[in-house]
Design an enzyme around this catalytic site. Structure first.
Site, PDB file in Angstrom:
ATOM      1  N   HIS A 119     -20.978  15.264 -56.720  1.00  0.00           N
ATOM      2  CA  HIS A 119     -19.623  15.160 -57.298  1.00  0.00           C
ATOM      3  C   HIS A 119     -18.600  15.174 -56.148  1.00  0.00           C
ATOM      4  O   HIS A 119     -18.635  16.053 -55.293  1.00  0.00           O
ATOM      5  CB  HIS A 119     -19.349  16.346 -58.232  1.00  0.00           C
ATOM      6  CG  HIS A 119     -17.983  16.273 -58.840  1.00  0.00           C
ATOM      7  ND1 HIS A 119     -17.691  15.469 -59.927  1.00  0.00           N
ATOM      8  CD2 HIS A 119     -16.813  16.862 -58.490  1.00  0.00           C
ATOM      9  CE1 HIS A 119     -16.404  15.583 -60.216  1.00  0.00           C
ATOM     10  NE2 HIS A 119     -15.843  16.422 -59.355  1.00  0.00           N
ATOM     11  N   ASP A 155     -19.710  18.847 -64.979  1.00  0.00           N
ATOM     12  CA  ASP A 155     -19.496  19.286 -63.586  1.00  0.00           C
ATOM     13  C   ASP A 155     -19.386  20.812 -63.485  1.00  0.00           C
ATOM     14  O   ASP A 155     -18.653  21.338 -62.657  1.00  0.00           O
ATOM     15  CB  ASP A 155     -18.229  18.644 -62.985  1.00  0.00           C
ATOM     16  CG  ASP A 155     -18.209  17.148 -63.154  1.00  0.00           C
ATOM     17  OD1 ASP A 155     -19.301  16.546 -63.200  1.00  0.00           O
ATOM     18  OD2 ASP A 155     -17.104  16.571 -63.252  1.00  0.00           O
ATOM     19  N   CYS A 725      18.942 -31.342 -13.589  1.00  0.00           N
ATOM     20  CA  CYS A 725      19.517 -30.142 -12.979  1.00  0.00           C
ATOM     21  C   CYS A 725      19.157 -30.024 -11.505  1.00  0.00           C
ATOM     22  O   CYS A 725      19.928 -29.502 -10.716  1.00  0.00           O
ATOM     23  CB  CYS A 725      19.104 -28.913 -13.741  1.00  0.00           C
ATOM     24  SG  CYS A 725      17.340 -28.807 -13.930  1.00  0.00           S
TER      25      CYS A 725
HETATM   26  P1  NAP Z   1      26.327 -25.982 -21.264  1.00  0.00           P
HETATM   27  O1  NAP Z   1      27.633 -26.541 -21.624  1.00  0.00           O
HETATM   28  O2  NAP Z   1      26.292 -24.716 -20.518  1.00  0.00           O
HETATM   29  O3  NAP Z   1      25.500 -25.878 -22.606  1.00  0.00           O
HETATM   30  C1  NAP Z   1      24.183 -25.455 -22.642  1.00  0.00           C
HETATM   31  C2  NAP Z   1      23.877 -24.920 -24.011  1.00  0.00           C
HETATM   32  O4  NAP Z   1      24.652 -23.749 -24.237  1.00  0.00           O
HETATM   33  C3  NAP Z   1      24.242 -25.878 -25.122  1.00  0.00           C
HETATM   34  O5  NAP Z   1      23.299 -25.781 -26.155  1.00  0.00           O
HETATM   35  C4  NAP Z   1      25.582 -25.337 -25.552  1.00  0.00           C
HETATM   36  O6  NAP Z   1      25.942 -25.708 -26.863  1.00  0.00           O
HETATM   37  C5  NAP Z   1      25.353 -23.865 -25.453  1.00  0.00           C
HETATM   38  N1  NAP Z   1      26.557 -23.047 -25.422  1.00  0.00           N
HETATM   39  C6  NAP Z   1      27.799 -23.402 -25.094  1.00  0.00           C
HETATM   40  N2  NAP Z   1      28.631 -22.348 -25.235  1.00  0.00           N
HETATM   41  C7  NAP Z   1      27.896 -21.315 -25.639  1.00  0.00           C
HETATM   42  C8  NAP Z   1      28.169 -19.958 -25.967  1.00  0.00           C
HETATM   43  N3  NAP Z   1      29.393 -19.448 -25.895  1.00  0.00           N
HETATM   44  N4  NAP Z   1      27.167 -19.179 -26.372  1.00  0.00           N
HETATM   45  C9  NAP Z   1      25.919 -19.662 -26.452  1.00  0.00           C
HETATM   46  N5  NAP Z   1      25.601 -20.938 -26.191  1.00  0.00           N
HETATM   47  C10 NAP Z   1      26.580 -21.755 -25.763  1.00  0.00           C
HETATM   48  O7  NAP Z   1      25.486 -26.995 -20.411  1.00  0.00           O
HETATM   49  P2  NAP Z   1      25.240 -28.521 -20.703  1.00  0.00           P
HETATM   50  O8  NAP Z   1      26.480 -29.245 -20.414  1.00  0.00           O
HETATM   51  O9  NAP Z   1      24.635 -28.689 -22.044  1.00  0.00           O
HETATM   52  O10 NAP Z   1      24.111 -28.835 -19.638  1.00  0.00           O
HETATM   53  C11 NAP Z   1      24.406 -29.170 -18.358  1.00  0.00           C
HETATM   54  C12 NAP Z   1      24.204 -27.995 -17.438  1.00  0.00           C
HETATM   55  O11 NAP Z   1      22.905 -27.480 -17.595  1.00  0.00           O
HETATM   56  C13 NAP Z   1      24.311 -28.398 -15.991  1.00  0.00           C
HETATM   57  O12 NAP Z   1      25.053 -27.450 -15.318  1.00  0.00           O
HETATM   58  C14 NAP Z   1      22.884 -28.389 -15.502  1.00  0.00           C
HETATM   59  O13 NAP Z   1      22.745 -28.168 -14.148  1.00  0.00           O
HETATM   60  C15 NAP Z   1      22.331 -27.287 -16.314  1.00  0.00           C
HETATM   61  N6  NAP Z   1      20.888 -27.368 -16.388  1.00  0.00           N
HETATM   62  C16 NAP Z   1      20.171 -26.491 -15.665  1.00  0.00           C
HETATM   63  C17 NAP Z   1      18.804 -26.548 -15.677  1.00  0.00           C
HETATM   64  C18 NAP Z   1      17.994 -25.572 -14.897  1.00  0.00           C
HETATM   65  O14 NAP Z   1      16.810 -25.509 -15.115  1.00  0.00           O
HETATM   66  N7  NAP Z   1      18.572 -24.812 -14.018  1.00  0.00           N
HETATM   67  C19 NAP Z   1      18.163 -27.521 -16.421  1.00  0.00           C
HETATM   68  C20 NAP Z   1      18.931 -28.420 -17.157  1.00  0.00           C
HETATM   69  C21 NAP Z   1      20.292 -28.328 -17.125  1.00  0.00           C
HETATM   70  P3  NAP Z   1      26.723 -27.101 -27.143  1.00  0.00           P
HETATM   71  O15 NAP Z   1      25.633 -28.069 -27.355  1.00  0.00           O
HETATM   72  O16 NAP Z   1      27.540 -26.868 -28.318  1.00  0.00           O
HETATM   73  O17 NAP Z   1      27.515 -27.393 -25.918  1.00  0.00           O
END
Ligand code: NAP
Length: 921
Positions: A119, A155, A725
């Site tokens: 049990h 039980d 970039c």
């Molecule tokens: P970005 O203007 O900084 O935007 C990047 C991302 O952030 C986009 O999705 C953007 O949205 C968003 N975003 C903007 N304001 C924000 C906020 N206040 N809070 C959160 N997210 C926000 O850059 P981008 O013009 O798209 O890209 C170009 C830059 O990326 C260049 O400087 C390049 O050198 C850099 N990059 C760097 C790499 C690396 O590996 N180091 C690679 C690729 C690119 P929206 O779409 O609305 O703008």
């Protein structure tokens, strides 16, 4: 008397086993090992359908006579034919290990040595049929079992032995039975028989003090929980009926209807109340209960809380936290007769594997199944039902009823299994590249495509012809919150159930699907972002697929270290680290390589075991949405991956601010990166990694291979129309070859094919969007104003609709000029001279930037190249090559180009946290 026992001991004891189930079968097996015992008969229940009780089967294997009686008595009188059969075996001891039938006194007293009975409580407490349940319901601190001499009461007979164990806070009816009452009970039955055989078995009269006789819990009315009780009483009641039959509660729906449910997996919850809950009204509760991410929270009359992890609705057991999700996703209830026949077949397969009765709430793993059992189940189900089941499906639906529903879904869908689901979504049809491609246009949250709050949309423009391609849902902060909640539930729910290797398999499935759809993905990328199709195929999509494959391989290789630390003598210490996923991760990406940026981040993030949401760049989110569709077809559970097109200032900001997001992976510009880092700190100090802008120097020494230097120099700037970039933002060319280098660059530029990116001969497509094109025009104007020499381009491509910008070359650029300092992110080559006799100054100039993303050098002198690699302040160095990235090599910048790496093993660590465990022994 002594002589009588001596005589008896010289004889074999003739035992009749009366009972049923595995417990009785195990007792039988143990007794068979005794040479002084003969089992003369086994008396058990009749077969259920075609299934015989395991005791009968075990007895037959050992050639022991088996008797199956539906009943021993009628109207309180022993059935003569039954008695006769019992007497025919000539038992001297009756052993009742687990007996659910009323045995007449003629039988109990019919054996010379009497009848001993098991049990499952410490008698005289909890007499009756539901002793284990009552041990828990009453909050007893000890549980145990008794073996007693059966008499004419229930039980009440004298005790032979008792055993006890502490009731643990985690105990349920199931666990106490499995860990103690069963294994120790079986052994104790043999001890009891040994004591009888040796004449040492006591007969201790049960005290009446403390005796209880408790109601049987198999009566439904007794299973109803009283919620007007303290949290502890509610908890004890639920665990006392867990997992069979389950405590009954009644949900009062808002529309006035009621629904009976059963509760499982209760535990006291000191962290209540909850902030993330939704109200659920239960009959008998004055305050509402709450469905939250960990279950159903009930407040007791004492203000303390009980949390319920699982709820049985109808025949289906669900996670309590899924209550509202389940009400939306109708479970299957309309089974056909054929399906119900299949249910019986399936139960047979489960029964054969688990060797226990199967009911709707049987949990495959809680019943002790291991990995080989999963394989066996999958293989048998495939063979019997001809469905393409995968091992993951067992982990995703371990409870029998869920598994059966999953099977029915498979069968109803024919060959289209759930991992190849046809998703329901709003889409636009892209007609391009001789294809018709359906591209989703809604947000992807919790495995479904849904509209954004307020039906907000973004206009997506084709940069090649400046026409609106389609409208795509635009996420708000509320939508972001929904996605985060889904990712959070998935992280603590289904995603945790998936083993690292299965996770890797899901990622491989996804990579395979991307491979099969690569032309579609590349076409979308090309039309949406202006990427040249051939490049999109090879790099944007090709490297994305490689990233998923590469990181899939890491899933089951994430491991910590054992660390030799000083022990606290004389004891020893073991210290080891565990690498754990962080939780919900937010990913924010730019527009230059939309799918590749997504993949670089997400593959590492998911491989590490996190769940995520991504906000792609607002200008080109289409490949991310197509990708979302593929994740469903690859079999990812809902909530693990969420895709939310939207604006950075709004949805992006909401991701950075969210309290439940624990890591943010960002790629974008340096100013936005800085802003995001502040948001991460202010919100919840979330970890962040930032891949930001660059102004990468490329040095070309006079002793270079000129052909190679020109070819790579061109691609260092013009690759992907400069929207790269790591593009070389500034070229330093040694004065001795400066003019020759420019001449050859210009010659190649003049023959560069600019045009429709889908045309296979095109090498230079339109810039991504209008604002970016305008920025490039402004950048060139600044260069000219500052006195740099514009030797080529600097303007839109004449007579061409679309955001086409002519590849551009500036010479005579001095260090102080704007174009020497700032990133253009476009196809603009900025050339400065240097003297080969002054390498120190050259290095000083190359490093005189706040960026530090990449760099390159062309020279045949290995010493010069390695010295450059030593001295340059950049995360990536290319020697006699440029843009040669690989998914296995870490990628990321120094200084204001950010920190944290994408790609390679280092990227995994960005999405893991280290836990250090120290054990003294
Ligand atoms: P970005 O203007 O900084 O935007 C990047 C991302 O952030 C986009 O999705 C953007 O949205 C968003 N975003 C903007 N304001 C924000 C906020 N206040 N809070 C959160 N997210 C926000 O850059 P981008 O013009 O798209 O890209 C170009 C830059 O990326 C260049 O400087 C390049 O050198 C850099 N990059 C760097 C790499 C690396 O590996 N180091 C690679 C690729 C690119 P929206 O779409 O609305 O703008």
């Amino acid at each position: 008397m002594v002589l009588w026992y001596v005589w008896l001991a010289s004889l074999k004891i003739r035992i009749a086993i009366i009972g049923q189930s595995n417990f009785a079968a195990d007792v039988l097996e143990l007794l068979l090992e005794r040479s002084n015992i003969q089992i003369v008969g086994v008396f058990t229940i009749p077969d259920k359908g075609t299934r015989e009780d395991i005791l009968a089967t075990t007895a037959s294997i050992h050639n022991i006579p088996v008797f199956k009686f539906a009943s021993w008595r009628r109207k309180g009188v022993a059935l003569p034919e039954v008695l006769e059969q019992y007497k025919s075996v000539g038992a001297t001891l009756n052993v009742l290990p687990f007996c659910s039938q009323f045995i007449p006194m003629e039988v109990i007293d019919g054996a010379l040595l009497g009848s001993i009975c098991y049990h499952p409580s410490i008698l005289p407490r909890h007499r009756g049929a539901s002793a284990i349940s009552w041990t828990l319901i009453e909050g007893d601190e000890v549980a145990g079992f008794s073996i007693f001499w059966a008499d004419d009461g229930l039980d009440t007979g004298p005790l032979l032995l008792t055993r006890q164990t502490n009731v643990e806070p985690t105990d349920t009816l199931d666990t106490i039975y499995k860990r103690f009452l069963y294994p120790e009970g079986v052994k104790a039955m043999r001890v009891a028989v040994d004591m009888v055989a040796s004449g040492t078995a006591p007969k201790i009269i049960q005290a009446e003090v403390g005796a209880t006789y408790d109601p049987a819990m198999f009566k439904t009315e007794n299973q109803v929980i009283n919620l007007q009780a303290s949290a502890e009483r509610i908890w004890n009641f639920v665990r006392g009926l867990d997992s069979v039959p389950g405590a009954i509660a009644t949900v009062l729906h808002e529309n006035g209807t009621e629904e009976q449910i059963r509760l499982f997996g209760a535990h006291l919850y000191s962290a209540g109340p909850v902030s993330d809950g939704k109200v659920l009204r239960l009959r008998g509760l004055t305050k509402p209960a709450w469905i939250h991410s960990r279950g159903l929270l009930i407040e007791g009359t004492d203000g303390a809380f009980v949390n319920i992890r699982r709820i049985k609705r109808g025949t289906k057991v669900i996670s309590a936290s899924d209550w509202f999700r389940q009400s939306e996703n109708q479970s299957i209830t309309d089974f056909t007769e054929d399906e119900l026949t299949k249910r019986t077949l399936l139960a047979g397969i489960w029964n054969a594997i688990l060797k226990e009765e199967i009911d709707s709430s049987t949990d495959f793993f809680a019943s002790g199944a291991g990995s080989m059992d999963v394989v066996r189940l999958v293989e048998e189900v495939k063979e019997v039902f001809d469905v393409p089941l995968q091992n993951e499906q067992v982990f995703m639906a371990p409870v029998f009823e869920e598994f059966f529903s999953e099977l029915v879904r498979f069968l109803r869908q024919g060959s289209a299994c759930s991992s190849d689901q046809q998703l329901d979504f709003e889409a636009f049809t892209l007609k391009a590249n001789k294809r018709k491609i359906r591209v989703p246009t809604q947000l992807f949250i919790n495995g479904e495509f849904v509209d954004a709050e307020g039906q907000r949309t973004l206009e997506i423009v084709n940069p090649t012809n400046e026409e609106v391609l389609c409208k795509v849902a635009c996420a708000s902060a509320t939508d972001v919150d929904k996605a985060v909640q889904a990712a959070h539930s998935a992280f603590y729910g289904p995603w945790k159930q998936i083993t690292p290797r299965q996770r890797g398999q899901l990622m491989v499935n996804l990579a395979d699907l991307m491979e099969r759809n690569k032309e579609e993905l590349a076409t979308i990328e090309s039309v949406d972002s202006g990427a040249v199709y051939t490049l999109a195929l090879k790099t944007h999509v090709g490297m994305s697929i490689e990233a998923w494959r590469y990181f899939a391989g890491w899933c089951d290789k994430i491991q910590g270290n054992t660390i030799p630390v000083n022990p606290a003598r004389p004891n020893n210490v073991l210290t080891f680290t565990r690498k754990e996923p962080i939780g919900v991760c937010g990913l924010i990406t730019p527009w230059n390589y939309p799918l590749m940026m997504l993949s670089w981040k997400m593959a590492a993030c998911v491989a590490a075991g996190n769940t995520c949401l991504i906000k792609p760049a607002q200008t080109c989110p289409l490949t991310a949405l197509k990708f979302a569709e593929l994740t469903v077809r690859a079999g990812f559970p809902p909530g693990v991956i969420n895709v939310l097109p939207g604006k950075g200032s709004d949805a992006g900001q909401a991701v950075a601010d969210h309290q439940l997001v624990r890591k943010l992976g960002f790629t974008g510009s340096t100013p936005i990166g800085k802003h995001i880092m502040k948001s991460c700190a202010d919100s919840n100090l979330k970890k962040c990694s930032l891949e930001l802008g660059g102004k990468s120097p490329l040095i070309i020494f006079a002793d270079c291979d000129m052909d190679k230097a020109v070819k790579h120099g061109m691609s260092s700037v013009f690759f992907n129309k400069g929207e790269n970039c790591i593009a070389a933002g500034r070229l330093f060319v040694e004065d001795r070859i400066h003019d020759e280098f420019i001449r050859r660059v210009l010659k190649d530029l003049r023959t560069m094919t600019i045009g429709d990116p889908l045309d296979r001969s095109t090498v230079h497509g339109p810039q991504n969007h209008k604002a970016h094109l305008d920025k490039l025009l402004e950048f060139c104007r600044r260069g000219v104003d500052d006195g740099a020499k514009l030797v080529y381009g600097g303007c839109r491509v004449p007579h061409l609709k679309g955001y086409f910008f002519t590849p551009t070359v500036f010479t005579n650029v001095t260090d102080d000029m704007f174009i020497a300092q700032e990133e253009s992110f476009g196809p603009i080559m900025i050339i400065s001279k240097f003297s080969g006799s002054d390498v120190d100054s050259l290095m000083e100039r190359a490093n005189r930037t706040e960026y530090g993303l990449a760099s390159g050098v062309f020279t045949k002198d290995i010493g010069k190249a390695l010295s450059f690699a030593d001295r340059i302040e950049a995360g990536t160095v290319f020697v006699n090559v440029y843009n040669k990235t690989d998914v296995a090599a870490p990628f990321g910048g120094f200084k204001q180009s950010g920190y944290g790496k994408d790609l390679g093993q280092e990227a995994l660590n960005e999405y893991l946290k280290t836990k250090c465990v120290t054990v003294e022994y």
